[in-house]
Scaffold this motif. Structure first.
Motif, PDB file in Angstrom:
ATOM      1  N   ALA A  19      51.865 -16.834  40.400  1.00  5.42           N
ATOM      2  CA  ALA A  19      52.333 -17.215  39.753  1.00  5.42           C
ATOM      3  C   ALA A  19      50.642 -17.833  39.091  1.00  5.42           C
ATOM      4  O   ALA A  19      49.953 -18.884  39.873  1.00  5.42           O
ATOM      5  CB  ALA A  19      53.071 -18.109  38.645  1.00  5.42           C
ATOM      6  N   ASP A  20      50.198 -17.596  37.847  1.00  2.00           N
ATOM      7  CA  ASP A  20      49.020 -17.788  37.270  1.00  2.00           C
ATOM      8  C   ASP A  20      48.899 -18.655  36.695  1.00  2.00           C
ATOM      9  O   ASP A  20      50.310 -19.157  36.106  1.00  2.00           O
ATOM     10  CB  ASP A  20      48.047 -16.753  37.298  1.00  2.00           C
ATOM     11  N   GLN A  21      48.440 -19.471  36.143  1.00  2.00           N
ATOM     12  CA  GLN A  21      48.108 -20.549  35.071  1.00  2.00           C
ATOM     13  C   GLN A  21      48.417 -19.679  33.744  1.00  2.00           C
ATOM     14  O   GLN A  21      49.178 -20.835  32.769  1.00  2.00           O
ATOM     15  CB  GLN A  21      46.812 -21.796  34.802  1.00  2.00           C
ATOM     16  N   GLU A  22      48.211 -19.406  33.770  1.00  2.00           N
ATOM     17  CA  GLU A  22      48.651 -18.722  32.038  1.00  2.00           C
ATOM     18  C   GLU A  22      49.959 -18.531  31.805  1.00  2.00           C
ATOM     19  O   GLU A  22      51.322 -18.627  30.982  1.00  2.00           O
ATOM     20  CB  GLU A  22      47.539 -17.196  32.109  1.00  2.00           C
ATOM     21  N   THR A  23      50.554 -17.716  32.943  1.00  2.00           N
ATOM     22  CA  THR A  23      52.066 -17.642  33.043  1.00  2.00           C
ATOM     23  C   THR A  23      52.597 -19.668  32.960  1.00  2.00           C
ATOM     24  O   THR A  23      54.230 -19.743  32.479  1.00  2.00           O
ATOM     25  CB  THR A  23      52.553 -16.826  34.236  1.00  2.00           C
ATOM     26  N   ARG A  24      52.802 -20.116  34.128  1.00  2.00           N
ATOM     27  CA  ARG A  24      52.914 -21.468  34.069  1.00  2.00           C
ATOM     28  C   ARG A  24      52.879 -22.167  32.419  1.00  2.00           C
ATOM     29  O   ARG A  24      53.931 -22.779  32.100  1.00  2.00           O
ATOM     30  CB  ARG A  24      52.106 -22.370  34.559  1.00  2.00           C
ATOM     31  N   ASN A  25      51.967 -21.910  31.812  1.00  2.00           N
ATOM     32  CA  ASN A  25      51.466 -22.790  30.381  1.00  2.00           C
ATOM     33  C   ASN A  25      52.820 -21.642  29.429  1.00  2.00           C
ATOM     34  O   ASN A  25      53.675 -21.969  28.507  1.00  2.00           O
ATOM     35  CB  ASN A  25      50.397 -22.226  29.358  1.00  2.00           C
ATOM     36  N   LEU A  26      53.091 -20.235  29.166  1.00  2.00           N
ATOM     37  CA  LEU A  26      54.403 -19.398  29.164  1.00  2.00           C
ATOM     38  C   LEU A  26      55.315 -19.906  29.355  1.00  2.00           C
ATOM     39  O   LEU A  26      56.471 -19.762  28.769  1.00  2.00           O
ATOM     40  CB  LEU A  26      53.412 -18.155  29.224  1.00  2.00           C
ATOM     41  N   ILE A  27      55.324 -19.529  30.741  1.00  2.00           N
ATOM     42  CA  ILE A  27      56.814 -20.086  30.824  1.00  2.00           C
ATOM     43  C   ILE A  27      57.363 -21.013  32.012  1.00  2.00           C
ATOM     44  O   ILE A  27      56.867 -20.688  32.887  1.00  2.00           O
ATOM     45  CB  ILE A  27      57.634 -18.428  31.723  1.00  2.00           C
ATOM     46  N   PRO A  28      57.190 -22.274  31.450  1.00  2.00           N
ATOM     47  CA  PRO A  28      57.094 -23.394  32.802  1.00  2.00           C
ATOM     48  C   PRO A  28      58.000 -23.084  34.159  1.00  2.00           C
ATOM     49  O   PRO A  28      57.356 -23.723  35.283  1.00  2.00           O
ATOM     50  CB  PRO A  28      57.431 -24.831  31.362  1.00  2.00           C
ATOM     51  N   ASN A  29      59.363 -23.100  33.758  1.00  2.00           N
ATOM     52  CA  ASN A  29      59.859 -22.102  35.328  1.00  2.00           C
ATOM     53  C   ASN A  29      59.540 -21.399  35.926  1.00  2.00           C
ATOM     54  O   ASN A  29      59.880 -21.411  37.039  1.00  2.00           O
ATOM     55  CB  ASN A  29      61.446 -22.300  34.499  1.00  2.00           C
TER      56      ASN A  29
END
Length: 187
Positions: A128-138
């Protein structure tokens, strides 16, 4: 003797072409060979998920160019999902493009990741990239991977630190009729 011939062939390719193709490049070229084809899939892990249970699963390697491969993934009549693979600098990025029937983007879309190395000709990992972490924290602990060999394409998801695992395998030896356009596309 066979191993010696393989090494000689590799050295010949390096001498003639300058270097051996990377795992990412080989994977990319092998996936492009499937462009235009559609295949039936089967959930191998995560079958308890109501979204996928008892639904016809079809992937269509619908659009390929030098740098992008788009693979709509249909779940029954739901045509909202497309896997978008992008090749750049000997790395492959996987993004999940989710759309509504009118073609507009879902609020949860464009998540995924990029390989951290060139991988192999048959396996690519996408943390998972940072964009994913920002969009879906889990989903910060998500790792996706795709395997590709002569007989199958398998899409996988594991959320590290949890029991979340999803895997769907497509038999690429048996094509099926091309489905209609996914959400947001025109035939």
């Amino acid at each position: 003797m066979k191993k010696i011939l393989v090494v000689i062939a590799m050295l010949f390719n390096i001498l003639i072409f300058g270097q051996e193709k990377s795992g990412a490049k080989q994977f990319w070229e092998n996936l492009q060979k499937q462009c235009g084809k559609s295949f039936i899939g089967e959930v191998k892990e995560g079958a308890a998920n109501e979204t996928f249970r008892d639904k016809k699963l079809v992937m269509h390697v619908r659009n390929c160019d030098k740098k992008t491969i788009r693979i709509p993934f249909f779940v029954g009549n739901d045509k909202s999902r497309t896997w978008v693979l992008t090749y750049k600098n000997d790395r492959i990025q996987l993004k999940h493009d989710h759309r509504h029937e009118d073609g507009s983007e879902d609020k949860v879309t464009q998540y995924g990741g990029t390989t951290t190395n060139s991988g192999s000709s048959m396996l690519q990992f996408f943390p998972a990239d940072q964009e994913t972490r920002n969009l879906i924290p889990n989903a910060a602990a998500n790792v996706w991977w795709i395997t590709l060999d002569e007989t199958s394409f398998t899409y996988n998801l594991r959320r590290i630190g949890s029991d979340r695992l999803f895997s769907v395998k497509f038999d690429i030896t048996k094509g099926v009729p091309t489905p209609s356009a996914p959400c947001g596309w025109k035939d």
